[in-house]
Design an enzyme around this catalytic site. Structure first.
Site, PDB file in Angstrom:
ATOM      1  N   CYS A  95       0.789  -1.233   0.000  1.00  7.26           N
ATOM      2  CA  CYS A  95       0.000   0.000   0.000  1.00  7.26           C
ATOM      3  C   CYS A  95       0.830   1.297   0.000  1.00  7.26           C
ATOM      4  O   CYS A  95       1.325   1.692  -1.048  1.00  7.26           O
ATOM      5  CB  CYS A  95      -0.982  -0.049   1.168  1.00  7.26           C
ATOM      6  SG  CYS A  95      -2.401   1.014   0.912  1.00  7.26           S
ATOM      7  N   HIS A 196      -3.400  -5.631   2.314  1.00 10.84           N
ATOM      8  CA  HIS A 196      -2.990  -5.849   3.697  1.00 10.84           C
ATOM      9  C   HIS A 196      -3.593  -7.200   4.074  1.00 10.84           C
ATOM     10  O   HIS A 196      -3.957  -7.985   3.224  1.00 10.84           O
ATOM     11  CB  HIS A 196      -3.569  -4.763   4.610  1.00 10.84           C
ATOM     12  CG  HIS A 196      -3.190  -3.376   4.251  1.00 10.84           C
ATOM     13  ND1 HIS A 196      -2.081  -2.758   4.746  1.00 10.84           N
ATOM     14  CD2 HIS A 196      -3.794  -2.462   3.465  1.00 10.84           C
ATOM     15  CE1 HIS A 196      -2.014  -1.527   4.293  1.00 10.84           C
ATOM     16  NE2 HIS A 196      -3.038  -1.322   3.507  1.00 10.84           N
TER      17      HIS A 196
HETATM   18  N1  GLN Z   1      -2.029   7.040   1.802  1.00 10.67           N
HETATM   19  C1  GLN Z   1      -2.401   5.996   0.974  1.00 10.67           C
HETATM   20  C2  GLN Z   1      -3.824   6.003   0.477  1.00 10.67           C
HETATM   21  O1  GLN Z   1      -4.760   6.229   1.234  1.00 10.67           O
HETATM   22  C3  GLN Z   1      -1.957   4.687   1.566  1.00 10.67           C
HETATM   23  C4  GLN Z   1      -2.875   4.062   2.582  1.00 10.67           C
HETATM   24  C5  GLN Z   1      -2.405   2.730   3.086  1.00 10.67           C
HETATM   25  O2  GLN Z   1      -1.208   2.456   3.127  1.00 10.67           O
HETATM   26  N2  GLN Z   1      -3.332   1.905   3.532  1.00 10.67           N
HETATM   27  O3  GLN Z   1      -4.032   5.771  -0.674  1.00 10.67           O
END
Ligand code: GLN
Length: 248
Positions: A95, A196
């Site tokens: 992510c 995740h």
């Molecule tokens: N900031 C990023 C987004 O919201 C990553 C979020 C995350 O790592 N879950 O797209």
């Protein structure tokens, strides 16, 4: 004793939805086969790591704020990271870390967080901050000759464009963008994904694919990993896949 060395980047800042569990799963599955797993952590202010010393580099997800704070620190290692990727060190990026290896991430306020620019893709947050790709996700992936379903959980506002090689085809969920057919980025020894979960506990086949890659590369062999008892994981997978079966 044969050993796999894992470098966990920014564990204090990139740690959403149990991403650390991915490192624990790797350690467990390496040690259960009688091998050694060494885990080092690096975060801002620590002694700079030698990326080439490692077999696996892992970085998890984080909110925009954390990404903004650590981007500058990460970018100082751009050349070292590029070289480690070229040398075949395995990178697993989740992510926020996935986004940081691309060209840039543009947040909802149109602030640009620079990326490492190692890969061509770039990410822009959707202008409505209420809208995020959230929920369970199932992919179909080719891991070398192995075709498998990968299960995870996504939560991102960022929409990632210009992907040359996706990690998987979306069977359920969103992927790189709302309603996308493709998810993540994958190039030989790099898997970058929005999943995740933790990703590896739900997908033992993926864990062993990474572990085998590392042993084969390091010890120049074609290792056959001793099977582990994954009955519980497989039962969990069956139930999850059944739950999402209208599309999988
Ligand atoms: N900031 C990023 C987004 O919201 C990553 C979020 C995350 O790592 N879950 O797209």
């Amino acid at each position: 004793m044969k050993e796999i060395k894992i470098l966990h980047l920014y564990p204090d800042m990139l740690e959403l939805y149990g991403d650390y569990g991915n490192v624990q799963v790797l350690k467990y599955r390496i040690e259960s086969r009688g091998f050694k797993a060494c885990i080092d952590e690096y975060s801002i202010g620590d002694t700079p790591p030698n990326f080439n010393d490692y077999d696996i580099v892992f970085a998890g997800g984080g909110a925009d704020n954390e990404q903004g704070i650590l981007a500058e620190d990460l970018i100082q290692y751009k050349d070292d990271i590029k070289q480690a990727i070229q040398n075949g060190v395995f990178f697993l990026l989740i992510c926020g870390a996935y986004q940081l290896f691309g060209q840039y991430y543009k947040d909802v306020n149109k602030n640009i967080i620079p990326g490492l620019e190692i890969f061509e893709y770039y990410t822009e947050a959707i202008s409505d901050r209420q809208k995020r790709c959230i929920g369970n996700i199932v992919l179909e992936c080719d891991l070398g000759d192995i075709k498998t379903k990968i299960i995870g959980f996504e939560n991102h506002g960022g929409q990632t464009f210009n992907i040359s090689k996706p990690f998987g085809r979306v069977l359920f969920g969103n992927g790189n963008k709302f309603g996308d057919t493709e998810e993540g980025f994958c190039d030989k020894n790099v898997i970058a994904t929005y999943l995740h979960g933790p990703l590896l506990s739900k997908n033992p086949v993926l864990s062993d694919y990474i572990i085998k890659y590392c042993f084969d590369r390091k010890y120049d062999e074609d290792i056959v990993l001793e099977p582990l008892n994954d009955d519980f994981e497989n039962l969990c997978r069956e139930q999850l896949l059944e739950r999402f079966s209208n599309k999988t």
